[in-house]
Design an enzyme around this catalytic site. Structure first.
Site, PDB file in Angstrom:
ATOM      1  CG  ASP A  31      -2.104   0.914   1.125  1.00  0.00           C
ATOM      2  OD1 ASP A  31      -1.899   2.118   0.880  1.00  0.00           O
ATOM      3  OD2 ASP A  31      -3.248   0.442   1.291  1.00  0.00           O
ATOM      4  CB  SER A 124     -17.709  -0.184  -8.207  1.00  0.00           C
ATOM      5  OG  SER A 124     -18.773   0.678  -7.876  1.00  0.00           O
ATOM      6  CB  ALA A 125     -22.984  -1.498  -7.861  1.00  0.00           C
ATOM      7  CE1 TYR A 149     -13.366   4.055  -7.907  1.00  0.00           C
ATOM      8  CE2 TYR A 149     -15.747   4.290  -8.094  1.00  0.00           C
ATOM      9  CZ  TYR A 149     -14.647   3.617  -7.598  1.00  0.00           C
ATOM     10  OH  TYR A 149     -14.822   2.498  -6.821  1.00  0.00           O
ATOM     11  CE  LYS A 153     -12.473   0.554  -8.717  1.00  0.00           C
ATOM     12  NZ  LYS A 153     -11.456  -0.273  -8.080  1.00  0.00           N
ATOM     13  CG  ASN A 179     -23.737   2.138  -1.866  1.00  0.00           C
ATOM     14  OD1 ASN A 179     -24.121   1.553  -2.874  1.00  0.00           O
ATOM     15  ND2 ASN A 179     -23.571   3.446  -1.832  1.00  0.00           N
ATOM     16  CG  ASN A 198     -16.232  12.612  -1.592  1.00  0.00           C
ATOM     17  OD1 ASN A 198     -16.322  13.821  -1.630  1.00  0.00           O
ATOM     18  ND2 ASN A 198     -15.079  11.976  -1.765  1.00  0.00           N
ATOM     19  N   GLY A 294     -24.716  13.123 -11.410  1.00  0.00           N
ATOM     20  CA  GLY A 294     -24.236  11.743 -11.603  1.00  0.00           C
ATOM     21  C   GLY A 294     -24.931  10.721 -10.731  1.00  0.00           C
TER      22      GLY A 294
HETATM   23  P1  NAD Z   1      -9.445   3.028   0.430  1.00  0.00           P
HETATM   24  O1  NAD Z   1      -9.011   4.304  -0.210  1.00  0.00           O
HETATM   25  O2  NAD Z   1      -9.663   3.015   1.894  1.00  0.00           O
HETATM   26  O3  NAD Z   1      -8.409   1.872   0.067  1.00  0.00           O
HETATM   27  C1  NAD Z   1      -7.636   1.867  -1.112  1.00  0.00           C
HETATM   28  C2  NAD Z   1      -6.184   1.666  -0.677  1.00  0.00           C
HETATM   29  O4  NAD Z   1      -5.357   1.605  -1.831  1.00  0.00           O
HETATM   30  C3  NAD Z   1      -5.672   2.803   0.194  1.00  0.00           C
HETATM   31  O5  NAD Z   1      -5.068   2.260   1.352  1.00  0.00           O
HETATM   32  C4  NAD Z   1      -4.652   3.516  -0.678  1.00  0.00           C
HETATM   33  O6  NAD Z   1      -3.618   4.096   0.073  1.00  0.00           O
HETATM   34  C5  NAD Z   1      -4.180   2.378  -1.579  1.00  0.00           C
HETATM   35  N1  NAD Z   1      -3.677   2.783  -2.888  1.00  0.00           N
HETATM   36  C6  NAD Z   1      -4.254   3.617  -3.787  1.00  0.00           C
HETATM   37  N2  NAD Z   1      -3.494   3.703  -4.889  1.00  0.00           N
HETATM   38  C7  NAD Z   1      -2.413   2.887  -4.694  1.00  0.00           C
HETATM   39  C8  NAD Z   1      -1.272   2.557  -5.472  1.00  0.00           C
HETATM   40  N3  NAD Z   1      -1.085   3.080  -6.685  1.00  0.00           N
HETATM   41  N4  NAD Z   1      -0.376   1.694  -4.966  1.00  0.00           N
HETATM   42  C9  NAD Z   1      -0.562   1.167  -3.728  1.00  0.00           C
HETATM   43  N5  NAD Z   1      -1.611   1.452  -2.946  1.00  0.00           N
HETATM   44  C10 NAD Z   1      -2.524   2.304  -3.426  1.00  0.00           C
HETATM   45  O7  NAD Z   1     -10.743   2.542  -0.341  1.00  0.00           O
HETATM   46  P2  NAD Z   1     -11.721   1.322  -0.041  1.00  0.00           P
HETATM   47  O8  NAD Z   1     -13.052   1.876   0.231  1.00  0.00           O
HETATM   48  O9  NAD Z   1     -11.110   0.377   0.910  1.00  0.00           O
HETATM   49  O10 NAD Z   1     -11.785   0.690  -1.491  1.00  0.00           O
HETATM   50  C11 NAD Z   1     -10.990  -0.427  -1.867  1.00  0.00           C
HETATM   51  C12 NAD Z   1     -11.262  -0.762  -3.320  1.00  0.00           C
HETATM   52  O11 NAD Z   1     -12.657  -1.039  -3.469  1.00  0.00           O
HETATM   53  C13 NAD Z   1     -10.962   0.384  -4.282  1.00  0.00           C
HETATM   54  O12 NAD Z   1     -10.423  -0.174  -5.460  1.00  0.00           O
HETATM   55  C14 NAD Z   1     -12.308   0.994  -4.542  1.00  0.00           C
HETATM   56  O13 NAD Z   1     -12.372   1.622  -5.797  1.00  0.00           O
HETATM   57  C15 NAD Z   1     -13.201  -0.233  -4.490  1.00  0.00           C
HETATM   58  N6  NAD Z   1     -14.598   0.095  -4.161  1.00  0.00           N
HETATM   59  C16 NAD Z   1     -14.879   0.806  -3.022  1.00  0.00           C
HETATM   60  C17 NAD Z   1     -16.192   1.140  -2.725  1.00  0.00           C
HETATM   61  C18 NAD Z   1     -16.530   1.938  -1.487  1.00  0.00           C
HETATM   62  O14 NAD Z   1     -17.636   2.469  -1.412  1.00  0.00           O
HETATM   63  N7  NAD Z   1     -15.679   2.039  -0.485  1.00  0.00           N
HETATM   64  C19 NAD Z   1     -17.215   0.734  -3.587  1.00  0.00           C
HETATM   65  C20 NAD Z   1     -16.901   0.009  -4.717  1.00  0.00           C
HETATM   66  C21 NAD Z   1     -15.570  -0.312  -4.996  1.00  0.00           C
HETATM   67  C1  UD1 Z   2     -20.762   6.700  -4.780  1.00  0.00           C
HETATM   68  C2  UD1 Z   2     -20.230   6.855  -6.186  1.00  0.00           C
HETATM   69  C3  UD1 Z   2     -19.892   5.496  -6.753  1.00  0.00           C
HETATM   70  C4  UD1 Z   2     -18.919   4.768  -5.857  1.00  0.00           C
HETATM   71  C5  UD1 Z   2     -19.517   4.705  -4.444  1.00  0.00           C
HETATM   72  C6  UD1 Z   2     -18.573   4.089  -3.488  1.00  0.00           C
HETATM   73  C7  UD1 Z   2     -21.261   8.886  -7.101  1.00  0.00           C
HETATM   74  C8  UD1 Z   2     -22.186   9.423  -8.134  1.00  0.00           C
HETATM   75  N1  UD1 Z   2     -21.183   7.539  -7.034  1.00  0.00           N
HETATM   76  O1  UD1 Z   2     -21.920   5.904  -4.824  1.00  0.00           O
HETATM   77  O2  UD1 Z   2     -19.325   5.630  -8.048  1.00  0.00           O
HETATM   78  O3  UD1 Z   2     -18.678   3.461  -6.331  1.00  0.00           O
HETATM   79  O4  UD1 Z   2     -19.815   6.027  -3.998  1.00  0.00           O
HETATM   80  O5  UD1 Z   2     -17.445   4.896  -3.275  1.00  0.00           O
HETATM   81  O6  UD1 Z   2     -20.620   9.618  -6.381  1.00  0.00           O
HETATM   82  N2  UD1 Z   2     -26.005  11.248  -0.138  1.00  0.00           N
HETATM   83  C9  UD1 Z   2     -26.556  12.352   0.438  1.00  0.00           C
HETATM   84  N3  UD1 Z   2     -25.735  13.237   1.093  1.00  0.00           N
HETATM   85  C10 UD1 Z   2     -24.378  13.039   1.198  1.00  0.00           C
HETATM   86  C11 UD1 Z   2     -23.817  11.886   0.608  1.00  0.00           C
HETATM   87  C12 UD1 Z   2     -24.653  11.015  -0.069  1.00  0.00           C
HETATM   88  O7  UD1 Z   2     -27.771  12.563   0.363  1.00  0.00           O
HETATM   89  O8  UD1 Z   2     -23.691  13.877   1.792  1.00  0.00           O
HETATM   90  C13 UD1 Z   2     -26.889  10.280  -0.813  1.00  0.00           C
HETATM   91  C14 UD1 Z   2     -26.568  10.082  -2.292  1.00  0.00           C
HETATM   92  O9  UD1 Z   2     -27.278  10.995  -3.076  1.00  0.00           O
HETATM   93  C15 UD1 Z   2     -27.019   8.628  -2.504  1.00  0.00           C
HETATM   94  C16 UD1 Z   2     -26.717   7.957  -1.155  1.00  0.00           C
HETATM   95  O10 UD1 Z   2     -26.671   9.030  -0.201  1.00  0.00           O
HETATM   96  O11 UD1 Z   2     -28.405   8.564  -2.725  1.00  0.00           O
HETATM   97  C17 UD1 Z   2     -25.420   7.206  -1.120  1.00  0.00           C
HETATM   98  O12 UD1 Z   2     -24.369   8.065  -1.553  1.00  0.00           O
HETATM   99  P1  UD1 Z   2     -22.824   7.624  -1.494  1.00  0.00           P
HETATM  100  O13 UD1 Z   2     -22.505   7.077  -0.159  1.00  0.00           O
HETATM  101  O14 UD1 Z   2     -22.012   8.772  -1.984  1.00  0.00           O
HETATM  102  O15 UD1 Z   2     -22.745   6.418  -2.508  1.00  0.00           O
HETATM  103  P2  UD1 Z   2     -23.212   6.315  -4.050  1.00  0.00           P
HETATM  104  O16 UD1 Z   2     -23.655   7.600  -4.592  1.00  0.00           O
HETATM  105  O17 UD1 Z   2     -24.142   5.163  -4.150  1.00  0.00           O
END
Ligand code: NAD
Ligand code: UD1
Length: 342
Positions: A31, A124-125, A149, A153, A179, A198, A294
């Site tokens: 990492d 991701s979904a 982003y 994926k 989520n 976010n 979005g």
């Molecule tokens: P996170 O940011 O907590 O974890 C990602 C990790 O990857 C971090 O520790 C970061 O430091 C490391 N990293 C990033 N770029 C790197 C690189 N080039 N080399 C080495 N390490 C690197 O995020 P997370 O929520 O744990 O997500 C993990 C994975 O799941 C990601 O690929 C993310 O896109 C995917 N994902 C997350 C969500 C979500 O809502 N959290 C949803 C769908 C998919």
């Molecule tokens: C978002 C990303 C998605 C990513 C996922 C996990 C967008 C458009 N999509 O999904 O690509 O894979 O995060 O990282 O950003 N909401 C509020 N107030 C807030 C935050 C969120 O009302 O401050 C609402 C959103 O409108 C949504 C729900 O909560 O309806 C969930 O939001 P969020 O947690 O950001 O996830 P996604 O939008 O599903």
């Protein structure tokens, strides 16, 4: 097995490392700490009484990857490393394509050179875009992600499909997360976003603890039961366990597989706020704001394929997610920033 976990210090990665260690796997974490703290892995050690080997470095560093694969007999890679902030990806697309897409290509090149062909990938979904019907099964065609982003994926999924088609030695799981939410029940590891969150749950948590003043609810005019967006929130511990089930499956059945990891149940933003208030005993002030660019109205999974093929399903519910998210937040008000790293 000996597992290399890229991005293993992050939110989902650290919870998965914990499960891998508890299942007696040997774990190497790579990492670059761009969005995490090595403290997460110290906490994992505290919980499991076992240690992952932590290497600070980047998945785009081919020479480093080669050194890792020659020093350790790696059986499989669980690949979390990536950038995930949607808004930032719109501002800095090249950074996202370089980190996520080029990084994944470099990783696969190093794996192939080392004869390691088992890969579990964090998709991701978001790859489904804005589907017409719910719930979303894996047979639903991939759509048009609304941001770089999401497109990164989908690109990686397509690259991995081409790879598996070209060389039958590859055995790949594309895990489409819905989520992720909550934290480990110990309260020792959880989501610690850098800067203003976010995503919904970290934002709610920071409002409840008083770090942020109020939540903006993005839109109350969607065609849903209360007008706010519906999502399929899945407890991060269930999600982490899904990775172990996927690893077992790709050892048994080579080829490329796609599995949704979700619960099959959707909740609205207002239902999430109410559940968090109930679990935490704290009010979560909110105001209705315009829709976020979005966003889609609703998104929830059909998790049946993962259940049938992996024997896995989410067992934790909304109350567990909220209770555990609050325990993490209240015990670590500043996330990992509460404690200086060694
Ligand atoms: P996170 O940011 O907590 O974890 C990602 C990790 O990857 C971090 O520790 C970061 O430091 C490391 N990293 C990033 N770029 C790197 C690189 N080039 N080399 C080495 N390490 C690197 O995020 P997370 O929520 O744990 O997500 C993990 C994975 O799941 C990601 O690929 C993310 O896109 C995917 N994902 C997350 C969500 C979500 O809502 N959290 C949803 C769908 C998919
Ligand atoms: C978002 C990303 C998605 C990513 C996922 C996990 C967008 C458009 N999509 O999904 O690509 O894979 O995060 O990282 O950003 N909401 C509020 N107030 C807030 C935050 C969120 O009302 O401050 C609402 C959103 O409108 C949504 C729900 O909560 O309806 C969930 O939001 P969020 O947690 O950001 O996830 P996604 O939008 O599903």
């Amino acid at each position: 097995m000996h597992i290399l976990v890229t991005g293993g210090a992050g939110y989902i990665g650290s919870h998965t490392v914990l499960e891998l260690l508890q299942a007696k796997h040997e774990v190497v974490v790579l990492d670059n700490l761009s969005n995490s703290s090595a403290l997460s892995l110290e906490r994992v050690e505290q919980i499991t009484d076992r240690q992952a080997l932590f290497l600070e470095g980047d998945i785009r560093d081919r020479a480093l990857l080669d050194r890792i694969f020659s020093a350790h007999e790696i059986d499989a890679v669980v690949h979390f490393a990536g950038l995930k902030a949607v808004g930032e990806s719109v501002q800095q697309p090249l950074m996202y394509y370089d980190n996520n897409v080029s990084g994944s290509i470099t990783l696969c090149q190093a794996m192939a050179a080392a004869g390691v062909f088992r890969l579990v990938f964090s998709s991701s979904a978001t790859v489904y875009g804005d589907p017409d019907t719910m719930p979303i099964a894996e047979t639903c065609p991939t759509g048009q992600p609304t941001n770089p982003y999401g497109r990164s994926k989908l690109m990686i999924e397509n690259i991995l499909r081409d790879l598996a088609a070209a060389d039958p030695r590859w055995s790949i799981a594309l895990l489409r997360y819905f989520n992720p939410a909550g934290a480990h029940p110990s309260g020792l590891i959880g989501e610690s976003p850098h800067g203003q969150p976010n995503n919904l749950i970290p934002y709610i948590s920071q409002v409840a603890i008083g770090r942020l003043q109020q939540l903006s609810v993005y839109g109350d005019d969607y065609p849903t039961r209360d007008g706010t967006g519906v999502r399929d929130y899945i407890h991060v511990v269930d999600l982490a366990q899904g990775h172990l089930a996927a690893l077992d499956a790709i050892v048994r059945v080579p080829g490329i597989h796609t599995w949704n990891l979700g619960t099959g149940t959707g909740y609205t933003v207002l239902e999430m706020i109410a559940a968090f208030e109930q679990a935490s005993g704290r009010p979560v002030p909110y105001a209705i704001a315009p829709r976020r660019a979005g966003d889609i109205a609703e998104c929830w999974s059909d998790p049946g394929k993962a259940h049938r093929e992996l024997g896995w399903r989410a067992v934790l519910g909304l109350h567990d997610m909220m209770t555990d998210a609050w325990r993490w937040q209240s015990q670590n008000p500043q996330g990992y920033e509460d404690e200086p790293a060694n």
